[in-house]
Scaffold this active site. Sequence first.
Site, PDB file in Angstrom:
ATOM      1  N   HIS A 153     -62.077 135.812 -60.507  1.00 45.40           N
ATOM      2  CA  HIS A 153     -61.634 136.907 -59.636  1.00 45.40           C
ATOM      3  C   HIS A 153     -62.523 136.933 -58.392  1.00 45.40           C
ATOM      4  O   HIS A 153     -63.742 136.789 -58.505  1.00 45.40           O
ATOM      5  CB  HIS A 153     -61.723 138.234 -60.400  1.00 45.40           C
ATOM      6  CG  HIS A 153     -61.237 139.402 -59.605  1.00 45.40           C
ATOM      7  ND1 HIS A 153     -59.891 139.658 -59.414  1.00 45.40           N
ATOM      8  CD2 HIS A 153     -61.910 140.356 -58.918  1.00 45.40           C
ATOM      9  CE1 HIS A 153     -59.762 140.741 -58.647  1.00 45.40           C
ATOM     10  NE2 HIS A 153     -60.960 141.178 -58.343  1.00 45.40           N
ATOM     11  N   ASP A 193     -58.889 142.286 -65.093  1.00 49.88           N
ATOM     12  CA  ASP A 193     -60.166 141.950 -64.460  1.00 49.88           C
ATOM     13  C   ASP A 193     -61.368 142.609 -65.148  1.00 49.88           C
ATOM     14  O   ASP A 193     -62.331 143.027 -64.497  1.00 49.88           O
ATOM     15  CB  ASP A 193     -60.140 142.288 -62.946  1.00 49.88           C
ATOM     16  CG  ASP A 193     -59.055 141.506 -62.215  1.00 49.88           C
ATOM     17  OD1 ASP A 193     -58.803 140.348 -62.581  1.00 49.88           O
ATOM     18  OD2 ASP A 193     -58.448 142.066 -61.283  1.00 49.88           O
TER      19      ASP A 193
HETATM   20  C1  GAR Z   1     -58.218 133.119 -56.125  1.00 50.02           C
HETATM   21  O1  GAR Z   1     -58.950 133.708 -55.073  1.00 50.02           O
HETATM   22  C2  GAR Z   1     -58.478 133.833 -57.434  1.00 50.02           C
HETATM   23  O2  GAR Z   1     -59.815 134.247 -57.585  1.00 50.02           O
HETATM   24  C3  GAR Z   1     -57.553 135.012 -57.326  1.00 50.02           C
HETATM   25  O3  GAR Z   1     -56.369 134.470 -56.784  1.00 50.02           O
HETATM   26  C4  GAR Z   1     -56.717 133.356 -55.950  1.00 50.02           C
HETATM   27  C5  GAR Z   1     -55.915 132.164 -56.411  1.00 50.02           C
HETATM   28  O4  GAR Z   1     -56.108 131.072 -55.549  1.00 50.02           O
HETATM   29  N1  GAR Z   1     -57.324 135.646 -58.605  1.00 50.02           N
HETATM   30  C6  GAR Z   1     -57.234 136.967 -58.768  1.00 50.02           C
HETATM   31  O5  GAR Z   1     -57.252 137.758 -57.852  1.00 50.02           O
HETATM   32  C7  GAR Z   1     -57.091 137.414 -60.215  1.00 50.02           C
HETATM   33  N2  GAR Z   1     -57.231 138.830 -60.324  1.00 50.02           N
HETATM   34  P1  GAR Z   1     -55.718 129.617 -56.037  1.00 50.02           P
HETATM   35  O6  GAR Z   1     -54.281 129.713 -56.563  1.00 50.02           O
HETATM   36  O7  GAR Z   1     -55.810 128.779 -54.791  1.00 50.02           O
HETATM   37  O8  GAR Z   1     -56.694 129.194 -57.093  1.00 50.02           O
END
Ligand code: GAR
Length: 213
Positions: free
Chosen positions: A108, A144
Site C-alpha cells: 500500500h 489495508d
Molecule cells: C500501487 O501503488 C499499490 O501500492 C497500490 O496500487 C498501485 C498499483 O500499481 N495499492 C493500493 O492502493 C492497495 N490499497 P501497480 O499496478 O503498478 O503495481
Amino acid sequence: MARLRVGVLISGRGSNLQALIEAAADPAYPAEIVLVISNRREAQGLQHATQAGIPHEVIGERDRGVFAAVADAALRRHRVELVALAGFMRLLDTGLVEAWCDRMVNIHPSLLPAFPGLHPQRQALAAGVRFSGCTVHFVRAEMDTGPIIAQAVVPVHDEDDEDRLAARILASEHRLYPLAVRLYAEGRLRVEGNRVAVTGGVIPDIAPLNPSG
Ligand code: GAR
C-alpha cells in the site's frame, strides 16, 4: 533448493508484479511467480505475465463469495504458498483472507496505519506530512490493515502533486515488495499478534529530516 511459489493478484498496471517478476528472474531469489490472477480482463499487468510466460487467469466474477471460491481453487491448483496482492483493488471475501492468514501480503502506498483506502497520496498531501512511503503487510479482513512486514519512507516535496508523489513512492514500492517477499521466503518473519518479528534483518540507523536545511 525449491523456491517459494507465489501467486500475484492484480487489477491494473502491474508495475509491482513486474518488479517481483524481475526479482525472481535471478535464480538465487528464493521465490518464483507461478500464477497471476486479475479481476479485470483489461488489466495491463496481464501483459507482464504473458511476456514472462507465467500462467494467468482472469476472474471477472462480481459476486465476492464466488470470486473467492474460484480464486482459491486456482491458487491451490497451482500449489501457491504465498499470495501477493499487487494493486488488487477489490475487497476480498473474509473467508478467503482467513484461509490464507499469514500467507497473504499486500503493498500500500502510504506509511500505514496512516492513509488507508483510496488516494493515499492525495490524503498525504492534504495532511501536510513531510514524509510518506509504502508498506508491505500481512492481510487481515479490514482494508489495508494487518501486521506490518516492511516500510519505506519517501519525502514529500513542497511542489509535489498527487502524480509526482505517487511516482516517487512507486519507485520505492518496486524495491520494498521484492525485499518483503524474500524475507518471507527465507522464513525470517514471525507474526506475534499485530507485530512481525524479523530475524537476521539489518536495522538501518538513519534519522531522515525533511526539510533538512
Ligand atoms: C500501487 O501503488 C499499490 O501500492 C497500490 O496500487 C498501485 C498499483 O500499481 N495499492 C493500493 O492502493 C492497495 N490499497 P501497480 O499496478 O503498478 O503495481
